[in-house]
Design a protein around this motif. Structure first.
Motif, mmCIF file in Angstrom:
data_model
loop_
_atom_site.group_PDB
_atom_site.id
_atom_site.type_symbol
_atom_site.label_atom_id
_atom_site.label_comp_id
_atom_site.label_asym_id
_atom_site.label_seq_id
_atom_site.Cartn_x
_atom_site.Cartn_y
_atom_site.Cartn_z
ATOM 1 N N SER A 1 2.052 0.613 7.657
ATOM 2 C CA SER A 1 3.102 1.111 8.546
ATOM 3 C C SER A 1 3.344 0.093 9.640
ATOM 4 O O SER A 1 2.453 -0.670 10.002
ATOM 5 N N GLN B 1 2.217 2.921 13.418
ATOM 6 C CA GLN B 1 2.940 4.189 13.355
ATOM 7 C C GLN B 1 2.086 5.286 12.735
ATOM 8 O O GLN B 1 2.109 6.429 13.177
ATOM 9 N N ASN B 2 1.296 4.920 11.719
ATOM 10 C CA ASN B 2 0.440 5.912 11.074
ATOM 11 C C ASN B 2 -0.547 6.530 12.054
ATOM 12 O O ASN B 2 -0.811 7.728 12.018
ATOM 13 N N VAL C 1 1.370 9.046 14.073
ATOM 14 C CA VAL C 1 1.700 10.243 13.288
ATOM 15 C C VAL C 1 0.442 11.093 13.114
ATOM 16 O O VAL C 1 0.464 12.312 13.310
#
Lengths: 426, 335, 323
Positions: free
Chosen positions: A262, A274-275, A278
C-alpha cells in the motif's frame, strides 16, 4: 466429543490436496526460491511503474542467492537461515533512465527479526531524497505503527481475556485462531473469491471455529469437571495439532494477501502506510463496538456478570453456558480479524504467525489484569507501542523482548495488572 | 498498653507454675467487667486497632481484643462479620491495613504465616484442606515439626531422618487412634467423608503441638452424629492445656463448649462475655437477627438482597480454595 | 520398505542421546509440575541456558569441560531464581506465562545479530565439544549396534546421568522434603498453616528441576557439537510435557519411559510413512507432509492423554493432583 474433534481433524487433512493445488494469487517471481523456510523480498517500482527483470543478490551466512523481479516488480530470495544478509541490486539490469534514489544504500545489510520474511525497499527516481533517520520523524511513525499493532493485538487479547474471565481457561490455542483468519482469507482469495467476501467468510470461519471448539471440546471438558491446568495443557495440544494441520495444508512459505502493498500516506514530517492506518481504524471501530456491546446490551452485561462470578450469575438466572458459547464465537471472530490485520502488518501469512504474537497477546492480557476486558485493551496498546518504540534503541530482532520483559517487571510490582482489582486478591 | 501486657504475662507465668485443672478452673476470665474489648486475666493473644478494608469497606475493624489462655473462645457473628478475615489476619494469611497484635507477648506484625504456625498458633480452614492425594498417615506426618528430613541438604539420606520419622509416626498413630481414624491411615484422604476430613485436619494441626488452636467453622458440613464427637475433641484440647479459638455460626452449639464468646458484626467486636450472658445481649440479637432474618430466598427481592450481601462479603473469598489472584503472604526470601 | 529396519531405527532412537536429554528434561518437569505443581513452561529455556552457558564459556574462555559444566549449572540456578522470585508467590498460571516469556526472551537474545560474536546468532555455536570427547575412555572401534566410540561414549554418559538423576529424585521424593512438596502441590495454604516455608520449598524445587533441564541441554547439544537457538523454542517444552504425561507426571521412571515412547513412536511413524510413500502405496502425501503429520499426531496425543489418561503409563490416578 473426541470423535467430533477427530472428524474435524480428518476433514481438514482431507481438504489438503485441494488447497495445495490452488493457485497462488501473487505472480511467482523467478529466482532461487528453493523451498527455503525464510525469504528476503521486496517490490521494485519507479513512480508507480513496476520494474521487471532487475537482478538482486543476497549473500551471507555461507549462502548466496539471487532473484529477478517479476512483471509486477516483486522479487523474493529464499534463504536457508535467518540472520543478516548483504543484499545488492544489480544497477546494470535496471531499465534505462531509472536510477536508485540518492542516499539509497546499495549493497545494504538486511536482518531478520524473528519472522521468516524480511522485506527491503529500493527507492528509485531523481529528486527523491531518502529521509535521514531522525528521531522526530521516527517517533510519530513508530507511535502510529505501535498503536495500530497494539489495537490488532487487542482484538485477539479481548477474546482471550473474555474466555479466561468466563471459563478460567488460559487458552494457548488462541494463536492458531489468529492464524486461521489470515489463512482463510488467503485460501479463499486464492480460490478466486472477491476480497470482501473473503474477509467476511474468514470472520465467519473464525467464529465457527470458536463455536465448534467450545461445543466439541471445552464444554464437554467443563462438564466433566476437568481442572484448569489440564485444560491449559489440552489447549497446548490443540495448538500444536492445529498449527501443523495448517502447515500441512498451507505449506511453510510466506504468502501475501491481496493489497498487501500500500502507498505511504504523508503527514508532513512523517509517513505511514495506508494499510497501517486502515488497520488502526478497523480495529478501533470494532473494539468500540465490542465495548458498547459489553456495557450497554443484555448479552454484554450477562457476559460481565459471568466473568465476575459464574456461580452468582447462574443463580440469578443467566444461562452461563450460552454466554460462554457466545464468548467463544465472538472471541473467534475477533481473533480472526486480528489475524487478518496481523497479516497486513507483518506483512505476510505464515502457518505460525499466530504463535509468534501469542506471547504478546498474553503479555497484553497480563499487563492489563487477567480477566478484565478493558485491561486487555490497555495492556495490548502498551505492548504494541512499546514493541514499536523499542526499535528506536533496540535492534529490530529484539523488539519483542522489551514487551515481554516489561510484563515480567509489572508482575513483580503489580501482580493484579494495571486495571486488575487488588481487592479480589488474597 | 505495653505496661498492661507485661502485667498479664506475669500473671500468666504465675498461673502456669501452679498446677491448675483447666477443665474445672472457675476463676474469672475477664479482668473486670465483660464488655467489648475488655481485658483478660491471662490473655494469649492481644490485638489492637486491627483493620482490613476491601474496596473501601471495612471487613475488619477491631479496636481491642484479647483471647484468654487455656479457655475455649467462640467467635460468632453473621455472615460477612469479618470472622474469617480476622482469623487470616491473626495467623498471617492476610495483611491488615493497620494495627498490631501479639501472641504470648511477641508481636506478630509482619510475621509470615508459617512462622506464626511454628510459634504454636495453628489454624484450620473453613473449607477443609486435607491433601486428598496423600494418605491419611502422610497428611499427619506433614504436620509434624522439627523434621530433619524436610531440609533439602539432609533429605537424601534416610539415616539422618529415619529415627525422627519413626517418632512422628508413633505420635500420629496415637492421635489417629484418638480421632478414630486409625483404620483409615493408609487410605488416601480423598476417600474420607466430610466429617472425617474435619477430624483429620484437626488431628494434623495437633501434630504441630500448638499452644493455640484456631478452628474455622469446625462443625460446618459435619453430620449430627459426628458433631458431638467433634465437640468432645475440642473440649479435650482444653483439658490438655491448649487454648482454643473457633468460629461458629450456630449459637446453640457454642453454648455447650465455649467458656467465652466474642461476637462480631460488620467487622467490629460488638459484644463478649460468657455464653449465657452474651445470648441475652441486645446487641447480639440485633446483629444476628438484623442481618439475614428478612431475606426470603423465595422471591426476586430476596435474591437481590442476598447478592448484594454476598458481593459485600469479600471476606468469604479469603481462606477458600480460590483465594484470588495471589496470596499476599509475606515470606522469607528464598533458601 | 523393510519393517525390521524401521523397528531397529525406532529401537536405536529409544537409546539415542536426544532421548536421554528429553528424559532428563522431562524428569526436571516432573519435579516442577508432577511433584510440586509448578507450571514451568520454560524448560526449553533451562535447556538453552545449559547448552549456551557451556558452549560460550568453552569457546570464549577455553575453560576445561568440568568448569564449563559447573558454569552451566550455576547459570541454571540463577535463571531459576530470576524466574522464581517474582512468580512463586503468584497463582500457577502466572508462573506459566512468565516462564514461557523468559524462555522466549532468552531465545531472542541469543538470536540477536548484535551478539553474534558471543552467541553466533541464528547459526548458533559449534566446535565446543572437544573437551568432552577428550574424556572418552573407550578406544576407537565398533561398538554394539554399529556405534563408533564417540556415539557409545555419549550414550553411556547420557544414560548414566539420567540414571543418577532418577536416583536423586527418587531419594528426594520419598523423604519428608518430598512430602512437603506433594503437600504444596495440593494446597499450599494448608502446608503454610503447618509451619512450612512454602516459598523456599518451591524455589528449591524450581532450582532442582531447572538444573536437570540445563544438564539435559548439555546432553542434547554435546553429541551434535552445535547449539542453535531454533532448537530451543516453546515447542520443545511442549514436547517435554507430552513425554512427561505419556509416562506419568508424578513418577520417577515415567518421564524416562515417556521420552522413549515419544521418540520410538515418532521414529516408527516416520519410517512407516516414508516407506509407504516410497513404495507408492500412499500417494496423496509427500515426505514433507508426512513429517508434519507426526507433529499433528503429537498435538492430538497430548490432548487425548490429558483428557483420558492424565496419569500416563505408570501413574496412579488416585495420586494425580490435577484431575
Amino acid at each position: 466429543m473426541v470423535a467430533a474433534l477427530f472428524a474435524v481433524t480428518v476433514s481438514m487433512l482431507l481438504a489438503a490436496p485441494a488447497a495445495e493445488a490452488a493457485p497462488t494469487p501473487s505472480p511467482a517471481p523467478t529466482g532461487s526460491q528453493q523451498n527455503y523456510p525464510n525469504s528476503i523480498s521486496g517490490l521494485l517500482r519507479n513512480n508507480g511503474v513496476p520494474l521487471k527483470g532487475v537482478k538482486i543478490t543476497a549473500k551471507g551466512n555461507g549462502f548466496e542467492g539471487s532473484a529477478t523481479s517479476a512483471a509486477n516488480g516483486s522479487w523474493s530470495i529464499g534463504v536457508p537461515t535467518q540472520g543478516t544478509y548483504t543484499v545488492e541490486l544489480d544497477t546494470g539490469t535496471l531499465p534505462q533512465g531509472v536510477k536508485l534514489a540518492e542516499g539509497e544504500k546499495n549493497p545494504r545489510e538486511v536482518s531478520f527479526s524473528n519472522t521468516s520474511n524480511v522485506s527491503t525497499l529500493f527507492v528509485f527516481g531523481q529528486g527523491i531524497v531518502v529521509q535521514k533517520v531522525d528521531i522526530f520523524s521516527q517517533v510519530p511513525e513508530r507511535l502510529v505503527a505501535g498503536l495500530s499493532f497494539g489495537l490488532l493485538l487487542a482484538l485477539a487479547a479481548v477474546g482471550l481475556s473474555l474466555i479466561f474471565g468466563t471459563t478460567g481457561l488460559t487458552n494457548f490455542a488462541h494463536g492458531e485462531m489468529v492464524t486461521l483468519g489470515a489463512v482463510l482469507v488467503f485460501g479463499l482469495s486464492a480460490a478466486g473469491l472477491p476480497f470482501w467476501i473473503c474477509i467476511i467468510l474468514a470472520l465467519i470461519g473464525g467464529g465457527l471455529w470458536g463455536y465448534l471448539q467450545d461445543a466439541a471440546l471445552w464444554r464437554p471438558l467443563r462438564q466433566r469437571g476437568t481442572g484448569l491446568v489440564p485444560m491449559m495443557i489440552v489447549s497446548i495440544g490443540l495448538a500444536l495439532a492445529v498449527r501443523y494441520i495448517i502447515l500441512y495444508n498451507f505449506g511453510g512459505a510466506t504468502q501475501q494477501l491481496p493489497y498487501s502493498q500500500s502507498p505511504q500516506v504523508n503527514f508532513g514530517s512523517f509517513a505511514v502506510s495506508q494499510n497501517t492506518l486502515v488497520s488502526l481504524a478497523v480495529s478501533l471501530v470494532v473494539l468500540l463496538g465490542v465495548a458498547f456491546l459489553l456495557l450497554r446490551t443484555r448479552v454484554g452485561k450477562a457476559t460481565r456478570a459471568v466473568a465476575d462470578n459464574p456461580a452468582l450469575a447462574a443463580a440469578s438466572g443467566i444461562d452461563v453456558d450460552n454466554v460462554i458459547r457466545i464468548v467463544w464465537t465472538v472471541g473467534g471472530v475477533l481473533a480472526a480479524l486480528g489475524g487478518i490485520l496481523w497479516a497486513y502488518y507483518r506483512p505476510g501469512v505464515t502457518f505460525d504467525m499466530g504463535q509468534q504474537i501469542l506471547l504478546l497477546i498474553f503479555a497484553g492480557v497480563t499487563l492489563g489484569g487477567l480477566g478484565t476486558v478493558f485491561g486487555a485493551l490497555v495492556g495490548s496498546l502498551i505492548v504494541g507501542v512499546l514493541v514499536e518504540l523499542s526499535t528506536l534503541w533496540l535492534d529490530a530482532d529484539l523488539k519483542y523482548v522489551g514487551a515481554l520483559a516489561i510484563m515480567i517487571i509489572v508482575l513483580l510490582f503489580r501482580p493484579q495488572g494495571i486495571l486488575g482489582r487488588r481487592e479480589r486478591v488474597g | 498498653m505495653s505496661t498492661g501486657s507485661t502485667e498479664y504475662s506475669a500473671t500468666g507465668r504465675h498461673a502456669a507454675e501452679e498446677p491448675v485443672d483447666y477443665m474445672t478452673d472457675s476463676r474469672e476470665i475477664a479482668d473486670g467487667e465483660a464488655a467489648p474489648g475488655c481485658r483478660k486475666r491471662d490473655p494469649i493473644v492481644v490485638a489492637d486497632n486491627v483493620t482490613r478494608a476491601f474496596g473501601g469497606m471495612n471487613a475488619v475493624d477491631v479496636e481491642h481484643l484479647e483471647i484468654p489462655r487455656h479457655k475455649i473462645t467462640a467467635l460468632i457473628g453473621p455472615n460477612g462479620a469479618g470472622k474469617t478475615t480476622l482469623f487470616n489476619l491473626l495467623t498471617g494469611f492476610d495483611t491488615p491495613n493497620s494495627g498490631s497484635w501479639t501472641f504470648e507477648g511477641r508481636s506478630l506484625q509482619g510475621v509470615s504465616s508459617y512462622k506464626v504456625a511454628r510459634m504454636g498458633m495453628v489454624r484450620t480452614f473453613q473449607l477443609t484442606k486435607v491433601m486428598g492425594k496423600l494418605t491419611v498417615m502422610e497428611n499427619m506426618r506433614l504436620g509434624a515439626t522439627q523434621q530433619p528430613g524436610e531440609r533439602l541438604s539432609r533429605a537424601l539420606f534416610k539415616g539422618i531422618w529415619g529415627s525422627r520419622e519413626k517418632e512422628i509416626t508413633e505420635q500420629a498413630d496415637r492421635l489417629l487412634e484418638k480421632f478414630k481414624l486409625d483404620a483409615k491411615k493408609d487410605d488416601y484422604a480423598a476417600s474420607l467423608s466430610g466429617g472425617q476430613r474435619k477430624l483429620l485436619e484437626m488431628a494434623r494441626a495437633l501434630m504441630v503441638k500448638p499452644k493455640l488452636v484456631m478452628l474455622d467453622e469446625p462443625m460446618a458440613g459435619v453430620n449430627p452424629a459426628l458433631t458431638q464427637s467433634l465437640l468432645d475433641h475440642i473440649k479435650n484440647l482444653k483439658a490438655e492445656g491448649m487454648t482454643v479459638l473457633f468460629v461458629e455460626h450456630d449459637m446453640h452449639m457454642v453454648r455447650h463448649i465455649a467458656d467465652w464468646v466474642v461476637v462480631m458484626a460488620e467487622g467490629k467486636v460488638v459484644a463478649e462475655g460468657p455464653p449465657g450472658e452474651v445470648m441475652k445481649n441486645p446487641a447480639v440479637i440485633d446483629a444476628y437477627l438484623g442481618a439475614h432474618h428478612d431475606v426470603d430466598l423465595g422471591d426476586a427481592q430476596g435474591i437481590k438482597e442476598l447478592e448484594a450481601e454476598l458481593e459485600a462479603d469479600d471476606e468469604s473469598i479469603a481462606g477458600t480454595e480460590d483465594a484470588g489472584i495471589l496470596s499476599k503472604i509475606k515470606e522469607e526470601e528464598a533458601p | 520398505m523393510n519393517f525390521l529396519d524401521i523397528l531397529g531405527g525406532a529401537l536405536g532412537e529409544m537409546l539415542s542421546p536426544t532421548t536421554a536429554a528429553y528424559a532428563l528434561a522431562a524428569l526436571g518437569l516432573a519435579v516442577h509440575f508432577g511433584y510440586s505443581g509448578l507450571l514451568n513452561f520454560g524448560q526449553a529455556g533451562f535447556m538453552a541456558v545449559g547448552a549456551y552457558a557451556f558452549a560460550v564459556s568453552t569457546l570464549q574462555w577455553h575453560v576445561p569441560f568440568i568448569v564449563g559444566l559447573l558454569i552451566a549449572v550455576v547459570c541454571a540456578v540463577i535463571f531459576a531464581f530470576i524466574l522464581g522470585i517474582p512468580t512463586l508467590r503468584l497463582r500457577a498460571d502466572y508462573l506459566a506465562i512468565v516462564t514461557i516469556a523468559a524462555a522466549e526472551i532468552l531465545r531472542y537474545i541469543v538470536t540477536t545479530n548484535k551478539l553474534t560474536p558471543l552467541t553466533g546468532s541464528a547459526n548458533g555455536l559449534a566446535a565446543f565439544e572437544g573437551g568432552f570427547f577428550d574424556l572418552n575412555p573407550f578406544p576407537p572401534g565398533t561398538y554394539p549396534l554399529g556405534m563408533s566410540n564417540r556415539d557409545f561414549f555419549v550414550r553411556v554418559v547420557g544414560w548414566v546421568v539420567v540414571a543418577l538423576a532418577c536416583l536423586v529424585v527418587w531419594l528426594l521424593m520419598r523423604s519428608p522434603w518430598g512430602r512437603v512438596l506433594k503437600g504444596i502441590r495440593e494446597d499450599e495454604n494448608a502446608v503454610r498453616s503447618l509451619g512450612k516455608n512454602v516459598y523456599a520449598y518451591k524455589m528449591q524445587a524450581l532450582v532442582i528441576g531447572g538444573v536437570l533441564g540445563a544438564l539435559a541441554g548439555m546432553v542434547f547439544t554435546l553429541p551434535r557439537g552445535a547449539v542453535q537457538p531454533a532448537n530451543y523454542g516453546t515447542e520443545l517444552t511442549f514436547f517435554l510435557y507430552t513425554c512427561l504425561l505419556l509416562g506419568g507426571m508424578a513418577t520417577i521412571l515415567g518421564p524416562v519411559i515417556g521420552a522413549m515412547i515419544f521418540w520410538a513412536v515418532l521414529s516408527l511413524t516416520q519410517g512407516i510413512l516414508y516407506g509407504l510413500i516410497e513404495s507408492g502405496t500412499v500417494t496423496f502425501i509427500n515426505t514433507v507432509q508426512a513429517g508434519q503429520l507426526r507433529y499433528i499426531l503429537v498435538g492430538v496425543a497430548l490432548m487425548l492423554l490429558m483428557i483420558f489418561r492424565p496419569q500416563g503409563v505408570l501413574g496412579n490416578k488416585k495420586e494425580l493432583a490435577f484431575a
